[in-house]
Design an enzyme around this catalytic site. Structure first.
Site, PDB file in Angstrom:
ATOM      1  N   SER A   8       0.839  -1.198   0.000  1.00 48.00           N
ATOM      2  CA  SER A   8       0.000   0.000   0.000  1.00 48.00           C
ATOM      3  C   SER A   8       0.869   1.242   0.000  1.00 48.00           C
ATOM      4  O   SER A   8       1.685   1.452   0.905  1.00 48.00           O
ATOM      5  CB  SER A   8      -0.895   0.012   1.240  1.00 48.00           C
ATOM      6  OG  SER A   8      -1.396   1.320   1.416  1.00 48.00           O
ATOM      7  N   HIS A  33      -1.102  -1.059  -4.370  1.00 44.87           N
ATOM      8  CA  HIS A  33      -2.413  -0.766  -3.779  1.00 44.87           C
ATOM      9  C   HIS A  33      -2.499   0.730  -3.486  1.00 44.87           C
ATOM     10  O   HIS A  33      -1.669   1.293  -2.767  1.00 44.87           O
ATOM     11  CB  HIS A  33      -2.540  -1.596  -2.491  1.00 44.87           C
ATOM     12  CG  HIS A  33      -3.846  -1.475  -1.785  1.00 44.87           C
ATOM     13  ND1 HIS A  33      -4.943  -2.252  -2.096  1.00 44.87           N
ATOM     14  CD2 HIS A  33      -4.227  -0.691  -0.748  1.00 44.87           C
ATOM     15  CE1 HIS A  33      -5.945  -1.950  -1.284  1.00 44.87           C
ATOM     16  NE2 HIS A  33      -5.545  -1.000  -0.458  1.00 44.87           N
ATOM     17  N   ASP A  35      -4.717   3.776  -1.895  1.00 39.61           N
ATOM     18  CA  ASP A  35      -5.805   4.069  -0.952  1.00 39.61           C
ATOM     19  C   ASP A  35      -6.298   5.484  -1.157  1.00 39.61           C
ATOM     20  O   ASP A  35      -5.615   6.446  -0.794  1.00 39.61           O
ATOM     21  CB  ASP A  35      -5.288   3.908   0.484  1.00 39.61           C
ATOM     22  CG  ASP A  35      -5.055   2.452   0.838  1.00 39.61           C
ATOM     23  OD1 ASP A  35      -6.020   1.682   0.775  1.00 39.61           O
ATOM     24  OD2 ASP A  35      -3.904   2.094   1.152  1.00 39.61           O
ATOM     25  N   MET A  37      -9.008   8.294  -0.164  1.00 36.71           N
ATOM     26  CA  MET A  37      -9.927   8.616   0.950  1.00 36.71           C
ATOM     27  C   MET A  37     -10.490  10.017   0.774  1.00 36.71           C
ATOM     28  O   MET A  37      -9.767  10.918   0.337  1.00 36.71           O
ATOM     29  CB  MET A  37      -9.167   8.560   2.276  1.00 36.71           C
ATOM     30  CG  MET A  37      -8.410   7.274   2.499  1.00 36.71           C
ATOM     31  SD  MET A  37      -7.521   7.341   4.062  1.00 36.71           S
ATOM     32  CE  MET A  37      -6.603   5.803   3.963  1.00 36.71           C
ATOM     33  N   HIS A  66      -8.220   1.171  -4.108  1.00 41.07           N
ATOM     34  CA  HIS A  66      -9.174   0.964  -3.015  1.00 41.07           C
ATOM     35  C   HIS A  66      -9.815   2.309  -2.686  1.00 41.07           C
ATOM     36  O   HIS A  66      -9.172   3.191  -2.118  1.00 41.07           O
ATOM     37  CB  HIS A  66      -8.396   0.389  -1.810  1.00 41.07           C
ATOM     38  CG  HIS A  66      -9.203   0.224  -0.572  1.00 41.07           C
ATOM     39  ND1 HIS A  66      -8.622   0.001   0.668  1.00 41.07           N
ATOM     40  CD2 HIS A  66     -10.539   0.213  -0.370  1.00 41.07           C
ATOM     41  CE1 HIS A  66      -9.575  -0.131   1.578  1.00 41.07           C
ATOM     42  NE2 HIS A  66     -10.738   0.007   0.973  1.00 41.07           N
ATOM     43  N   MET A  68     -12.028   4.550  -0.666  1.00 37.10           N
ATOM     44  CA  MET A  68     -12.727   4.768   0.603  1.00 37.10           C
ATOM     45  C   MET A  68     -13.450   6.097   0.499  1.00 37.10           C
ATOM     46  O   MET A  68     -13.115   7.076   1.175  1.00 37.10           O
ATOM     47  CB  MET A  68     -11.719   4.733   1.755  1.00 37.10           C
ATOM     48  CG  MET A  68     -11.240   3.321   2.044  1.00 37.10           C
ATOM     49  SD  MET A  68      -9.704   3.296   2.966  1.00 37.10           S
ATOM     50  CE  MET A  68      -8.550   3.366   1.603  1.00 37.10           C
ATOM     51  N   MET A 137     -11.559  -5.934   4.898  1.00 34.42           N
ATOM     52  CA  MET A 137     -10.777  -5.028   5.749  1.00 34.42           C
ATOM     53  C   MET A 137     -10.519  -5.701   7.089  1.00 34.42           C
ATOM     54  O   MET A 137     -11.461  -6.138   7.760  1.00 34.42           O
ATOM     55  CB  MET A 137     -11.529  -3.715   5.979  1.00 34.42           C
ATOM     56  CG  MET A 137     -11.618  -2.786   4.779  1.00 34.42           C
ATOM     57  SD  MET A 137     -10.047  -2.437   3.972  1.00 34.42           S
ATOM     58  CE  MET A 137      -9.099  -1.686   5.307  1.00 34.42           C
ATOM     59  N   ASP A 175      -6.715  -6.583   3.897  1.00 32.00           N
ATOM     60  CA  ASP A 175      -6.035  -5.288   3.998  1.00 32.00           C
ATOM     61  C   ASP A 175      -6.112  -4.774   5.434  1.00 32.00           C
ATOM     62  O   ASP A 175      -7.208  -4.562   5.961  1.00 32.00           O
ATOM     63  CB  ASP A 175      -6.748  -4.311   3.032  1.00 32.00           C
ATOM     64  CG  ASP A 175      -6.127  -2.934   2.985  1.00 32.00           C
ATOM     65  OD1 ASP A 175      -5.059  -2.725   3.580  1.00 32.00           O
ATOM     66  OD2 ASP A 175      -6.734  -2.068   2.317  1.00 32.00           O
TER      67      ASP A 175
HETATM   68  C1  DX5 Z   1      -6.369   1.492   5.504  1.00 32.76           C
HETATM   69  C2  DX5 Z   1      -5.900   1.180   4.101  1.00 32.76           C
HETATM   70  C3  DX5 Z   1      -4.796   0.217   4.041  1.00 32.76           C
HETATM   71  C4  DX5 Z   1      -3.545   0.654   4.772  1.00 32.76           C
HETATM   72  C5  DX5 Z   1      -2.941  -0.585   5.337  1.00 32.76           C
HETATM   73  O1  DX5 Z   1      -7.484   2.270   5.427  1.00 32.76           O
HETATM   74  O2  DX5 Z   1      -6.970   0.628   3.346  1.00 32.76           O
HETATM   75  O3  DX5 Z   1      -4.496  -0.170   2.707  1.00 32.76           O
HETATM   76  O4  DX5 Z   1      -2.618   1.306   3.963  1.00 32.76           O
HETATM   77  O5  DX5 Z   1      -1.900  -0.210   6.174  1.00 32.76           O
HETATM   78  P1  DX5 Z   1      -1.194  -1.246   7.141  1.00 32.76           P
HETATM   79  O6  DX5 Z   1      -0.676  -2.381   6.305  1.00 32.76           O
HETATM   80  O7  DX5 Z   1      -0.116  -0.429   7.755  1.00 32.76           O
HETATM   81  O8  DX5 Z   1      -2.232  -1.708   8.127  1.00 32.76           O
HETATM   82 ZN    ZN Z   2      -6.421  -0.256   1.340  1.00 26.03          ZN
END
Ligand code: DX5
Ligand code: ZN
Length: 216
Positions: A8, A33, A35, A37, A66, A68, A137, A175
């Site tokens: 990620s 990956h 993320d 948000m 991903h 969010m 998740m 994840d």
């Molecule tokens: C959290 C993200 C993850 C995050 C995981 O909201 O979706 O992808 O980057 O981070 P770690 O591996 O540090 O838990």
């Molecule tokens: Zn993620």
């Protein structure tokens, strides 16, 4: 088949993003990956198209995005333009999930649906055959570096049972809080793909850490 590993980018060094992408390009990582948000669906804001549109120019790995965000269907064309392979939308963010899944496919991407830790796997019974991947998740989404929620292992087992029972082909991705110890349990339960952020980027040798995750 070895475990699919998707580091990620959230835990990368954003002042040295090109350096970190080049490390991932050299590594055995399968996907990158991303993320995204919005500060509404989750209590944090990460990065957006200004960053993802640059990434596609230097990433040699498929992108696993991903989202969010609320109303992810508003951005299907923009996500497709980033060259992403897997577009992950949250079950909790989509009133008309079946339609969104079709639209993602119509725009040339593989649809994936993501479940928050409290959302039961059983809610996927009527969509599992339409998606290419389910992302479970194993932390509450929004931040890297959180503690793994142990109940996630049971959810992987339940999802694997559903996939086999329905003769579906969706991959199982997990994840949040993934390291060698939690990753081992997840792979044993049936996970195909692991996302890892802080575990990879805070390790002394990220390329070696990726190799160890792949060997699980
Ligand atoms: C959290 C993200 C993850 C995050 C995981 O909201 O979706 O992808 O980057 O981070 P770690 O591996 O540090 O838990
Ligand atoms: Zn993620």
């Amino acid at each position: 088949m070895s475990t699919i590993v998707a580091p990620s980018l959230l835990s990368a060094d954003f002042l040295n993003l090109e350096r970190d992408i080049e490390m991932l390009n050299r590594s055995e990582a399968d996907w990158i990956h991303l993320d995204i948000m919005d500060g509404v669906f989750v209590p944090n804001i990460s990065f957006g198209f200004a960053v993802t549109n640059l990434l596609k120019k230097i990433s040699k790995k498929p992108l696993d995005t991903h989202l969010m965000i609320v109303q992810p269907e508003k951005f299907i064309k923009e996500i497709a333009a980033t060259g992403t392979t897997y577009m992950n939308v949250h079950f909790e963010a989509c009133t008309h999930l079946h339609r969104v899944v079709q639209q993602i496919r119509d725009n040339g991407m593989k649809p994936a649906v993501t479940l928050n830790p409290h959302t039961p796997v059983s809610l996927l019974e009527d969509i599992i055959k339409d998606v290419d991947m389910v992302l479970l998740m194993s932390v509450n989404p929004g931040f890297g570096g959180q503690k793994f929620i142990e109940n996630s292992v049971k959810k992987v087992t339940q999802l694997k049972d559903m996939i086999l029972r329905q003769n579906a082909s969706a991959l199982i991705q997990v994840d949040g809080g993934v390291n060698l110890e939690t990753g081992r349990k997840l792979v044993d339960a049936g996970a195909d793909a692991l996302v890892a952020g802080s575990f990879v980027f805070s390790s002394e040798n990220p390329e070696e850490t990726i190799r160890q995750l792949k060997a699980l």
